[in-house]
Enzyme design. Structure first.
Site, short mmCIF file in Angstrom:
data_model
loop_
_atom_site.label_atom_id
_atom_site.label_comp_id
_atom_site.label_asym_id
_atom_site.label_seq_id
_atom_site.Cartn_x
_atom_site.Cartn_y
_atom_site.Cartn_z
N LYS A 127 -6.97 3.34 -3.43
CA LYS A 127 -7.40 3.32 -2.03
C LYS A 127 -7.62 4.75 -1.57
CE LYS A 127 -5.39 2.02 2.48
NZ LYS A 127 -4.23 1.34 3.13
N ASP A 172 0.86 -1.19 0.00
CA ASP A 172 0.00 0.00 0.00
C ASP A 172 0.90 1.24 0.00
OD1 ASP A 172 -1.76 -2.11 0.53
OD2 ASP A 172 -3.04 -0.88 1.81
N LYS A 190 -10.35 0.17 -2.53
CA LYS A 190 -10.21 -0.02 -1.08
C LYS A 190 -10.55 1.26 -0.33
CE LYS A 190 -6.90 -1.31 2.56
NZ LYS A 190 -5.53 -1.82 2.86
#
Length: 329
Positions: A229, A166, A265
């Site tokens: 995300k 991430d 996400k």
């Protein structure tokens, strides 16, 4: 309880969907992207009231949500013991008696998300499962460490066994409209990840406008992001329904143009079971059923699982229990 069992996917189909290879930066496409803020907010405001499910159907949606959770600990006082307990929870996210009553077996969370220092402990704790370890990287959460160190950090986490990375983008590239710099950065981060899947954290609460969110989403996908995300969870404003709507429509447009599916996400501030169902309903509405699988949708959450487990116990027994009965580890 067919409604429950049919929602569960066996394991994580990480190799079923071809990875997004990215494409050349198309500035005409980027500049053409707009966002009608008032219309987006009106649409988002209707979701919690219109998408209500009850009884067995609610239990099924909540079980689906569990399979899509990146169970997360990103605290300065993290220890290897805490991470091992979190991994145990990822492997057994709901008490065995509740799952037995629901007729469900083999339920796990989608992944475990930790800082780089905790990757080896998480990998060891999850050995023998197909639950991937995700590592936050690139100077998380601000992304302001020296660039070469951010790239090197990705390599260190991959070498330690992380299967998902991430990364945080440089917000200044978005705020100044330097889309080429954002594209080049994301492209290099993707290359550094190798076989590990990369989730691009946009930190949407710091991007100023929904149009910036839409354009940043598109540029990161063009550069090869496997997921986009919302947030690090450390910003003042994290995942919201309007931001989610914008990002999902960018994903849909990218799929329609290129044929490649990119995951989504939402992270930060999603702590209630009813909110999880609302987000899943939005995914189903905007992207379709294919995105309701853990290789294309994740919640970034720490406390969400506890509330879901309480709701499932209520479904089975008719009584609510104290939160301590559903400890995180």
């Amino acid at each position: 309880m067919d409604q429950v069992t049919e929602t569960l996917a066996p394991g994580l189909p990480q190799t079923v969907e071809p990875r997004n290879p990215g494409m050349d930066l198309d500035m005409d496409w980027v500049r053409a992207v707009q966002a009608n803020t008032s219309a987006i907010e009106r649409r988002a405001a209707t979701l919690p009231g219109r998408r209500s499910v009850k009884k067995d159907y609610q239990a099924a949606w909540l079980l689906k949500a569990i399979t899509c959770i990146d169970l997360t600990t990103l605290s300065g006082d993290d220890t290897e013991g805490r991470v091992r307990r979190l991994c145990a929870k990822a492997k057994q996210p709901v008490r065995a008696d509740i799952l037995e009553a629901l007729g469900v077996e083999g339920l796990t969370t989608g992944a475990v998300c930790v800082y780089h220092e905790m990757v080896p402990a998480a990998v060891a704790a999850l050995e023998g499962t197909n639950i991937p370890v995700a590592a936050v990287s690139t100077g998380f959460p601000a992304g302001l460490s020296p660039y070469r160190l951010r790239v090197a950090e990705i390599g260190e986490s991959v070498a330690a066994g992380a299967k998902e990375i991430d990364i945080v983008i440089s917000r200044r590239h978005v705020l100044t409209g330097d889309w080429q710099a954002l594209y080049d950065e994301m492209r290099e981060f993707r290359a550094a990840c190798g076989e590990a899947h990369v989730k691009a954290i946009l930190a949407t609460g710091e991007l100023g406008t929904l149009r910036n969110v839409a354009r940043a989403s598109l540029v990161c996908m063009m550069a090869g992001a496997d997921f986009i995300k919302t947030s690090t969870g450390k910003e003042g404003v994290n995942a919201t329904l309007p931001v989610s709507l914008v990002m999902m429509r960018a994903i849909r447009a990218y799929h329609e143009r290129t044929g490649f599916r990119v995951g989504y996400k939402p992270a930060g501030g999603i702590s209630k079971a009813k909110d999880a169902v609302t987000y899943l309903a939005l995914v189903k509405d905007e992207l379709g059923n294919r995105w309701l699988q853990p290789d294309l949708f994740r919640f970034g959450a720490s406390s969400l699982l506890g509330d879901i487990e309480r709701q499932l116990e209520h479904h089975v027994t008719g009584a609510y229990s104290a939160a301590w009965r559903h400890a995180a580890g």
